[in-house]
Write a protein that holds these residues in place. Structure first.
Motif, short mmCIF file in Angstrom:
data_model
loop_
_atom_site.label_atom_id
_atom_site.label_comp_id
_atom_site.label_asym_id
_atom_site.label_seq_id
_atom_site.Cartn_x
_atom_site.Cartn_y
_atom_site.Cartn_z
N GLY A 6 46.88 41.46 35.40
CA GLY A 6 45.62 41.96 35.09
C GLY A 6 44.63 41.71 36.31
N THR A 7 45.14 40.60 37.01
CA THR A 7 44.15 40.53 38.23
C THR A 7 44.64 41.66 39.42
N MET A 8 45.60 42.25 39.27
CA MET A 8 45.78 43.40 40.41
C MET A 8 45.81 44.93 39.67
N ALA A 56 38.41 40.07 29.03
CA ALA A 56 36.97 39.41 28.94
C ALA A 56 36.15 39.20 30.49
N LEU A 57 36.89 38.93 31.24
CA LEU A 57 36.34 38.98 32.89
C LEU A 57 35.90 40.42 33.18
N ASP A 58 36.73 41.28 32.99
CA ASP A 58 36.26 42.61 33.58
C ASP A 58 34.98 43.26 32.74
N ALA A 78 34.80 38.10 40.79
CA ALA A 78 33.83 39.19 40.79
C ALA A 78 34.16 40.08 41.76
N PRO A 79 34.42 39.55 43.14
CA PRO A 79 34.46 40.66 44.21
C PRO A 79 35.71 41.63 43.78
#
Length: 228
Positions: A6-8, A56-58, A78-79
């Protein structure tokens, strides 16, 4: 939809299921993509630990408000560039503050796991078309003692009406356990109390240093016996 991927990747569960069924979607990089041959089945999974965190972060979810560990991760995340993704993963795997680490779950009390599991199970139900496409409900149980991979993918035969009555069993104490036999006991209890059916599949056993399929000693160090 795990932190690993999910980070990518910004294609979520809904688009992944649509893509698997043969529909056209827009990829993370803005390209149009469609399978030449649709899949018969798919499970879109997350790790039981911090389940739904990248979603949730997104979404800057209110579920993360007031949680210091999540706030620190959100700032790094965030970036959304390559450096931020790499730092986010390092933070997630080792950036627990002492108090959170003692509890075993830095997001304990946020309600994130239950809320996201409900979304995951309900989305699978919406895309499940018996006889045409099977959207399985499942998650990844992520035991890794000493860096050795004992992960299992847990797949439910059931829909949200049964699988949605529980939350995934984790590897984190005091509720969860990193011992595969404890996972199996939890699955047996699920089948007994909910009336459902579940399957645990080994995942990346080649990274287990041989202990995924032991020949001399169990996870706990006890000798292999007839019961095991």
């Amino acid at each position: 939809v795990s932190v690993d991927a999910g980070t990518m990747n910004r294609v979520g569960q809904e688009d992944a299921l649509r893509f698997a069924r043969g529909e056209q979607i827009t990829t993370t990089h803005g390209r149009k993509a469609r399978l030449s041959r649709p899949l018969d089945f798919l499970v879109v999974s997350d790790h039981a630990e911090n389940l739904g965190l990248t979603i949730a972060l997104d979404e800057q979810s209110a579920l993360l408000e007031g949680n210091a560990w999540a706030a620190g991760l959100a700032e790094i995340f965030a970036p959304r560039d390559a450096a931020a993704m790499a730092q986010s993963y390092l933070y997630w795997t080792g950036g627990f503050d002492p108090e959170a680490a003692a509890s075993g779950d830095p997001l304990a009390g946020t309600g994130l796991e239950a809320a996201m599991w409900q979304r995951i199970t309900e989305a699978a139900d919406r895309h499940n078309t018996p006889g045409a496409f099977t959207a399985f409900i499942g998650y990844e149980w992520s035991s890794g003692p000493g860096g050795n991979n004992l992960h299992r993918n847990v797949i439910f035969r059931d829909g949200a009406d049964k699988a949605g009555r529980i939350v995934p069993y984790t590897t984190q104490a005091p509720i969860g356990s990193a011992d595969p036999l404890d996972l199996y006991a939890w699955l047996e209890n699920y089948e007994k109390t909910v009336g459902g059916t579940a399957l645990a599949l080994v995942h990346n056993g080649n990274l287990s240093n041989g202990i995924m399929f032991p020949v001399d000693a169990q996870y706990t160090g006890r000798k292999i016996d007839a019961e095991y």
